[in-house]
Design a protein around this motif. Structure first.
Motif, short mmCIF file in Angstrom:
data_model
loop_
_atom_site.label_atom_id
_atom_site.label_comp_id
_atom_site.label_asym_id
_atom_site.label_seq_id
_atom_site.Cartn_x
_atom_site.Cartn_y
_atom_site.Cartn_z
N PRO A 106 0.72 -1.08 -0.20
CA PRO A 106 0.16 0.01 -0.08
C PRO A 106 0.90 1.14 -0.02
O PRO A 106 1.93 1.26 0.52
N ILE A 107 0.40 2.26 -0.72
CA ILE A 107 1.20 3.58 -0.62
C ILE A 107 0.16 4.60 -0.41
O ILE A 107 -1.25 4.20 -0.30
N THR A 108 0.67 5.70 0.06
CA THR A 108 -0.30 6.83 0.52
C THR A 108 -1.32 7.14 -0.41
O THR A 108 -2.73 7.61 -0.02
N VAL A 109 -0.82 7.69 -1.55
CA VAL A 109 -1.83 8.42 -2.50
C VAL A 109 -2.96 7.52 -2.98
O VAL A 109 -4.23 7.84 -3.19
N GLY A 167 3.77 17.60 -9.05
CA GLY A 167 2.95 18.29 -8.76
C GLY A 167 1.92 17.44 -7.94
O GLY A 167 1.48 17.86 -6.64
N TYR A 168 1.23 16.37 -8.38
CA TYR A 168 -0.03 16.03 -7.81
C TYR A 168 0.81 15.09 -6.61
O TYR A 168 -0.09 14.88 -5.69
N MET A 169 2.00 14.54 -6.56
CA MET A 169 2.32 14.05 -5.48
C MET A 169 2.61 14.98 -4.28
O MET A 169 2.39 14.59 -3.11
N THR A 170 3.06 16.09 -4.59
CA THR A 170 3.38 17.26 -3.61
C THR A 170 1.95 17.57 -3.06
O THR A 170 1.73 17.66 -1.49
N SER A 416 7.84 18.10 -2.73
CA SER A 416 8.68 18.79 -3.62
C SER A 416 9.47 20.13 -2.89
O SER A 416 8.72 20.94 -2.47
N GLY A 417 10.87 20.09 -2.75
CA GLY A 417 11.36 21.24 -1.72
C GLY A 417 11.79 22.17 -2.58
O GLY A 417 11.61 22.36 -4.00
N ILE A 437 0.15 24.39 -10.63
CA ILE A 437 -1.51 24.41 -10.82
C ILE A 437 -1.89 22.92 -10.20
O ILE A 437 -2.92 22.82 -9.75
N ALA A 438 -0.84 21.92 -10.68
CA ALA A 438 -1.12 20.82 -9.88
C ALA A 438 -1.37 20.70 -8.42
O ALA A 438 -2.24 20.16 -7.57
#
Length: 768
Positions: A106-109, A167-170, A416-417, A437-438
């Motif tokens: 399992p992963i978070t997203v 973007g969507y991971m952040t 993302s930093g 935008i993401a």
């Protein structure tokens, strides 16, 4: 003469039939990569390999147990379903995967998306349980990914850009962190709403904070203290580096164990009314095993989330596998990796698992723990089974606030930093805005909308770049003049021979015309470094470079750019004295006269640099014909079309079939080429050593056609014997095709000189 004969359809079919058995055999064996490496298992060091795999697998197993429990809560499922998901993935991957480091689970997203799907379906259909929905999603996602892996179309994931993924991971990491924040403080808030509403509700009910905050905040502080303090301490005390590494890996498990012990002593006598929120009963073993089915109602209600789940499963897994493959110097097969997660999810659905894929954090732990083969995953699965059958009574007292802290600590690394954003801003502003935008869409609407927005904008940017390639006009810069340099003028003792040095060099230059032209490089006219150094091209010659293939999305734009470049550098040869015959887009007589007073040459030849063109389609060929007709009308004559740097045989064949291989319809036209016939005598020895003459004669081909441009001369240091080696490069069978731009321009100039000799009264042509 050089030519490339394309294979006929009959030959292609015959070749495919001949190679089909081998291809089928490789395909079948490729479906089970374990057979490709199991026989290579180092039996001389069997114990060492097995021990290293066991250490890495057990280490990841101790990490995957608390993560599986925590991620199941994100998915709105009971803790045991996270363990079911973890067991199936890590165990089956050994047989179907091509990476030694990947840990499927399992992963978070994906957990967040599954949780949203369960909430949506149960809201509309309360009779359908969450575990049933999760198993249905796992089965469907597994079937789709399995098909993608079997038909080998994993290349589709390459169309999603890294900024879109980041973007969507952040945004997802921020969403998950904010969703776990109320749980850390023991506040009851609806975490299925938009993230900004969760923040609003959290601060609105902040006065309802419970004792859970002490556990949650303390766990969060301890996790970061171990992580950051371990890094600094290992740099100062290298002897503790290995111990601190394993401590850092085990930090989540240790925090959960310590928090559970404290929770046990507080709540042992208050099971009915615990002081803090705990996960309570966890059934032992695989309690949810059963035949999974595709519930059409579930698929219909979750249709908006399912594509996002499948997309993230594939992107996350393949990107992680590729990254660690590069780090450990091995290559993974993306299609086989997609097939592996497909099988894992299909089988997992019968164990009650929800969709799973490769996880970055656990894969990093597996790699740093020294896994030797995919066998390490089997040991991780054994740890999960042990937890399910032995440790479930201890899971009763795990504080939910501690699990929330573990989740926040795990997902915060996905953000993302500033360094990444700074580099992205410098490299591409458009991609930076896609990233922003993401993140914004994910945080203010939901994760799946953020995924669709980022992926859609990424594909739109890709299509925009494909549809608007760079088409540039080239100018030339002289490298050397007609005077040659002596070897004494070169500090290294090497150089070109002076014309007056020996009779040998004079003879060679007369034979091979080495000094008949200056040497040039061709650069973009707008390049400021060469603006003052450029020499004019022969009158009427336009050189154009294309930066990509010509396909239907960009064909019209390429046509417009070529036309604009030609018209801006030449003047039309057509004039209309009769005003009645003049069309609306032709200049009037007065405008025509003024136009001809401008010192622009008449269009004679177009040279296209095809070094970056490896594909042409039907639209491109049609557009090239249209440009050719338009340019002939513009010049009031037949314009010569020359092509150079054609690296693709398919492109060459398409140009030939379209009639672009010849000049003026005469395929046999030599255009200044020198023919070496079979009756030619050997190159005479003008004082050159016998060894050099053998080299020259061995390179000659009686059927090769040469440009003078392709004879090069290199000499040894001054104190050595002059050993001139002449390199002969074959020219193309078709006179309109050339090795490079210089050869094309030189061929045009030589053709003009030949015409000038035949017709001395014609227009004066500038010598190349």
């Amino acid at each position: 003469m050089q030519d490339y004969s394309p294979l006929t359809y009959k030959q292609c079919i015959k070749k495919e039939i001949h190679t089909f058995p081998i291809t089928l055999k490789n395909y079948i064996f490729g479906l089970l990569p374990i057979f490709q490496w199991i026989h290579r298992y180092n039996f001389s060091c069997f114990t060492d390999w097995l021990l290293q795999d066991a250490i890495a697998g057990i280490t990841v197993g101790m990490l995957i147990v608390p993560q599986g429990i925590a991620y199941a809560k994100i998915a709105n499922l009971d803790p045991q379903y996270g363990l079911y998901t973890s067991f199936v993935g890590v165990t089956l991957y050994c047989f179907f995967g091509t990476s030694k480091d990947i840990s499927i689970g399992p992963i978070t997203v994906v957990s967040l998306l599954v949780g949203q799907a369960i909430s949506k379906v149960t809201e509309q259909h309360p009779d359908i349980s969450g575990p049933e929905i999760a198993a249905c999603l796992s089965l469907f996602a597994g079937m789709v990914t399995l098909v993608i892996g079997l038909i080998r179309v994993g290349i589709l994931v390459d169309f999603i850009s890294e900024p879109a993924i980041a973007g969507y991971m952040t945004g997802s990491a921020i969403t998950i962190s904010l969703g776990q924040l109320p749980k850390v403080f023991g506040i009851h808030v609806d975490t299925h709403q938009a993230p900004y509403l969760i923040v609003y509700s959290f601060f609105k009910h902040l006065n309802e904070t419970k004792l859970d905050a002490a556990f949650g905040l303390t766990a969060l502080v301890v996790l970061y203290a171990i992580k950051l303090g371990g890094i600094r301490l290992s740099n100062r005390v290298p002897a503790l580096k290995k111990a601190l590494f394993f401590l850092g890996i085990m930090r989540s498990g240790l925090v959960v164990i310590i928090g559970t012990l404290i929770s046990y002593f507080i709540n042992v006598h208050r099971k009915s009314n615990p002081v803090i929120s705990i996960i309570e009963q966890v059934p032992a073993g695989f309690d949810a095993m059963g035949a999974a089915s595709l519930n059409m109602t579930v698929l219909k209600e979750a249709s908006g989330v399912l594509p996002s789940i499948i997309l993230i499963m594939i992107l996350e897994h393949v990107s992680v596998a590729k990254s660690f493959g590069r780090m450990s110097n091995y290559v993974i097969d993306p299609n086989q990796e997609i097939l592996a997660i497909g099988i894992s999810n299909i089988v997992g659905s019968f164990f009650g698992a929800y969709p799973c894929t490769g996880a970055f954090s656990r894969t990093a732990v597996m790699a740093r723990s020294g896994a030797k083969t995919p066998m390490a995953g089997v040991f991780s699965g054994a740890v999960v089974v042990l937890a399910l059958y032995v440790l479930t009574p201890a899971f009763y007292y795990i504080p939910e606030s501690v699990l929330g802290s573990v989740v926040i600590h795990a997902v915060i690394d996905l953000v993302s930093g500033p360094k990444f954003m700074k580099e992205l801003w410098r490299s591409s502003i458009l991609e930076f805005f896609i990233f922003v935008i993401a993140v914004v869409v994910t945080c203010f609407i939901d994760v799946e909308t953020g995924i669709y927005a980022s992926v859609g904008l990424s594909l739109l940017l890709m299509l925009l770049r494909l549809a608007r390639p760079t088409v540039s006009s080239l100018g030339r810069v002289k490298l050397n003049s007609k005077r040659a340099y002596s070897s004494s003028s070169n500090s290294s003792g090497h150089g070109y021979l002076e014309r007056s040095t020996t009779s040998t060099t004079d003879a060679l230059k007369d034979i091979y015309s080495i000094d008949k032209q200056d040497r040039y490089i061709y650069v973009e006219e707008t390049d400021s470094h060469y603006t003052r150094l450029m020499d004019p091209l022969p009158p009427g010659v336009v050189v154009i470079r294309l930066s990509s293939s010509i396909l239907y999305p960009n064909a019209n734009y390429v046509s417009e750019r070529i036309t604009d470049i030609v018209r801006s550098r030449t003047q039309t040869g057509a004039s209309s004295t009769n005003q009645e015959d003049r069309t609306w887009n032709h200049p009037s007589s007065k405008e025509d006269l003024l136009h001809r007073l401008v010192t622009k040459p008449y269009l004679d030849s177009i040279v296209l640099d095809f070094s970056a063109v490896d594909k042409l389609d039907a639209t491109a060929i049609h557009i090239l014909h249209s440009i050719q007709q338009a340019m002939d009308q513009y010049a009031a004559k037949t314009v010569e079309w020359h092509f150079c740097h054609i690296n693709s045989i398919q492109v060459r064949q398409l140009l030939i079939q379209a009639g672009f291989g010849t000049i003026g319809g005469a395929e046999s036209q030599s255009s200044g080429l020198k023919i070496l016939n079979k009756t030619d005598e050997e190159v005479p020895n003008y004082g050159i050593s016998d060894r050099s003459m053998q080299t020259i004669n061995s390179l000659r081909d009686p059927m090769i056609t040469m440009d003078d441009n392709f004879y090069s001369c290199y000499t040894a240091p001054k104190d050595c014997e002059y050993q001139s080696i002449v390199t002969l490069l074959p020219s193309d069978k078709y006179p309109a095709f050339h090795w490079d731009v210089e050869a094309a321009v030189y061929s045009i100039s030589q053709s003009r000189q030949s015409e000038e000799v035949k017709r001395p009264s014609s227009i004066t042509v500038t010598t190349y």
